[in-house]
Design an enzyme around this catalytic site. Structure first.
Site, mmCIF file in Angstrom:
data_model
loop_
_atom_site.group_PDB
_atom_site.id
_atom_site.type_symbol
_atom_site.label_atom_id
_atom_site.label_comp_id
_atom_site.label_asym_id
_atom_site.label_seq_id
_atom_site.Cartn_x
_atom_site.Cartn_y
_atom_site.Cartn_z
ATOM 1 N N TYR A 174 -12.161 1.542 -11.033
ATOM 2 C CA TYR A 174 -11.996 2.693 -11.575
ATOM 3 C C TYR A 174 -10.546 3.120 -12.024
ATOM 4 C CZ TYR A 174 -12.246 7.592 -12.632
ATOM 5 O OH TYR A 174 -12.367 9.120 -13.379
HETATM 6 N N1 LIG Z 1 -14.898 15.276 -13.340
HETATM 7 C C1 LIG Z 1 -13.474 14.969 -12.818
HETATM 8 O O1 LIG Z 1 -13.000 15.647 -11.945
HETATM 9 C C2 LIG Z 1 -12.471 13.915 -13.445
HETATM 10 C C3 LIG Z 1 -11.385 13.745 -12.936
HETATM 11 C C4 LIG Z 1 -10.746 12.663 -13.696
HETATM 12 C C5 LIG Z 1 -11.295 12.046 -14.621
HETATM 13 N N2 LIG Z 1 -12.483 12.231 -15.216
HETATM 14 C C6 LIG Z 1 -13.023 11.795 -16.338
HETATM 15 O O2 LIG Z 1 -13.582 12.366 -17.320
HETATM 16 C C7 LIG Z 1 -14.606 11.930 -17.910
HETATM 17 C C8 LIG Z 1 -16.126 12.808 -17.837
HETATM 18 O O3 LIG Z 1 -16.106 12.862 -16.491
HETATM 19 P P1 LIG Z 1 -17.430 14.042 -15.881
HETATM 20 O O4 LIG Z 1 -17.364 13.843 -14.423
HETATM 21 O O5 LIG Z 1 -17.149 15.159 -16.721
HETATM 22 O O6 LIG Z 1 -18.776 13.381 -16.671
HETATM 23 P P2 LIG Z 1 -19.742 12.457 -15.818
HETATM 24 O O7 LIG Z 1 -20.784 13.330 -15.283
HETATM 25 O O8 LIG Z 1 -19.086 11.217 -15.479
HETATM 26 O O9 LIG Z 1 -20.575 11.982 -17.447
HETATM 27 C C9 LIG Z 1 -20.605 12.745 -18.437
HETATM 28 C C10 LIG Z 1 -21.755 12.104 -19.427
HETATM 29 O O10 LIG Z 1 -21.453 10.721 -19.645
HETATM 30 C C11 LIG Z 1 -23.022 10.170 -19.911
HETATM 31 N N3 LIG Z 1 -22.906 8.792 -20.064
HETATM 32 C C12 LIG Z 1 -22.438 7.889 -18.826
HETATM 33 N N4 LIG Z 1 -22.630 6.693 -18.859
HETATM 34 C C13 LIG Z 1 -22.661 6.642 -20.377
HETATM 35 C C14 LIG Z 1 -22.813 5.614 -21.263
HETATM 36 N N5 LIG Z 1 -22.746 4.128 -20.799
HETATM 37 N N6 LIG Z 1 -23.088 5.683 -22.630
HETATM 38 C C15 LIG Z 1 -23.096 7.072 -23.126
HETATM 39 N N7 LIG Z 1 -23.060 8.042 -22.301
HETATM 40 C C16 LIG Z 1 -22.879 7.983 -20.740
HETATM 41 C C17 LIG Z 1 -24.079 10.828 -19.088
HETATM 42 O O11 LIG Z 1 -24.933 11.063 -19.841
HETATM 43 P P3 LIG Z 1 -26.474 10.351 -19.905
HETATM 44 O O12 LIG Z 1 -26.805 9.995 -18.540
HETATM 45 O O13 LIG Z 1 -27.400 11.037 -20.623
HETATM 46 O O14 LIG Z 1 -26.011 8.978 -20.418
HETATM 47 C C18 LIG Z 1 -23.163 12.127 -18.837
HETATM 48 O O15 LIG Z 1 -24.021 13.300 -19.285
HETATM 49 C C19 LIG Z 1 -14.814 10.496 -17.216
HETATM 50 O O16 LIG Z 1 -14.084 9.602 -17.744
HETATM 51 C C20 LIG Z 1 -14.209 10.735 -16.096
HETATM 52 O O17 LIG Z 1 -13.633 9.137 -15.410
HETATM 53 C C21 LIG Z 1 -13.357 13.131 -14.650
#
Ligand SMILES: NC(=O)c1ccc[n+]([C@@H]2O[C@H](COP(=O)([O-])OP(=O)(O)OC[C@H]3O[C@@H](n4cnc5c(N)ncnc54)[C@H](OP(=O)(O)O)[C@@H]3O)[C@@H](O)[C@H]2O)c1
Length: 251
Positions: free
Chosen positions: A155
């Site tokens: 990651y």
């Molecule tokens: N949350 C945090 O605190 C945080 C911190 C640092 C960075 N980030 C970054 O921010 C981004 C979003 O994170 P998040 O935690 O908000 O969301 P998440 O829960 O990881 O996922 C968001 C969406 O991504 C879709 N998804 C997953 N794999 C996929 C694929 N192969 N193709 C298409 N869609 C896909 C899922 O929908 P389906 O299941 O319907 O496909 C889900 O609705 C990521 O890149 C993460 O690394 C997040």
């Protein structure tokens, strides 16, 4: 300022979490947003929520990790809309296992989802953006790139790679009026992090080393995306905008 009327935007992984909030933010600023995910029901539900808040959106279901699907998705955007102005590469797979637990195959598989997909989608999106000599590409990084965390080698590598790719693409695509930036979120209370948010000891540790002393609320990511997507950010490219409540800055 920050008016996105007439723009078409694709936000990958926008059925929930930060992707959803950014999609909603772009739609709120006037863009027509393509909501992506692998599950049709999740994407449709997100589209309904955006429409109910007054925004314009439709679902575009595909798996960013699958080459045929991502190429077909971009081709469908071209035939249905004839344009793509804003791409947010938001999908980010997690693997929080330790160094000794991760095989070369595991490592490669995560890079495919987080890094290769962002490259291919950016490359294809740029072909459409070039026609109008205007485009915005935003890659979702993570503090895991800047901070040395104890788990998750693939990651961290994927996010570091995305930041390098951001600077490289900014240089390559700048002459075509396309800006490329990254957003690096800190710790947000999203659905995916629910278990971490419920862990009081972890919360105290994170809050004690975050200037604002709390988790980020998911909607607090939207402003950064709308800004970077806007005309007002026309001279901002190759940058990583950290949105972390002062976690990286805190000693
Ligand atoms: N949350 C945090 O605190 C945080 C911190 C640092 C960075 N980030 C970054 O921010 C981004 C979003 O994170 P998040 O935690 O908000 O969301 P998440 O829960 O990881 O996922 C968001 C969406 O991504 C879709 N998804 C997953 N794999 C996929 C694929 N192969 N193709 C298409 N869609 C896909 C899922 O929908 P389906 O299941 O319907 O496909 C889900 O609705 C990521 O890149 C993460 O690394 C997040």
């Amino acid at each position: 300022m920050f008016d996105l009327t007439g723009k078409t935007a694709l936000v990958t992984g926008s059925g929930r979490g930060l992707g959803f909030e950014m999609a909603k933010g772009l739609a709120g600023a006037g863009a027509h947003v393509l909501v992506n995910g692998r599950d049709e029901g999740n994407a449709a539900a997100a589209v309904t929520r955006i429409q109910e808040s007054g925004g314009s959106a439709e679902a575009l279901v595909f798996d960013v990790a699958k080459e045929e699907q991502r190429l077909a998705a971009l081709a469908s955007i071209e035939s249905a809309h004839g344009r793509l102005d804003i791409l947010i590469n938001n999908v980010g797979m997690r693997d929080r296992r330790s160094v000794d637990e991760i095989s070369a195959d595991d490592y490669q598989a995560l890079l495919q989802v987080n890094l290769t997909s962002a490259f291919v989608l950016a490359r294809e999106a740029a072909k459409l953006m070039r026609r109008r000599q205007w485009g915005r590409i935003i890659n979702m990084s993570a503090l895991a790139s800047a901070l040395g965390l104890i788990h998750g080698p693939s990651y961290a590598s994927s996010k570091g790679g995305l930041e390098g790719l951001t600077r490289m693409l900014a240089t390559a695509l700048g002459p075509d009026g396309i800006t490329v930036n990254a957003i690096s979120p800190g710790f947000f209370a999203t659905e995916t992090n629910a278990e971490m948010v419920a862990d009081q000891a972890l919360g105290e540790k994170l809050h004690s080393r975050t200037a604002l002393g709390r988790w980020g609320a998911p909607h607090e990511i939207a402003g950064a995306a709308v800004f970077l997507a806007s005309e007002e950010a026309a001279y901002v490219t190759g940058q990583v905008l950290t949105v972390d409540g002062g976690c990286e800055a805190h000693f």
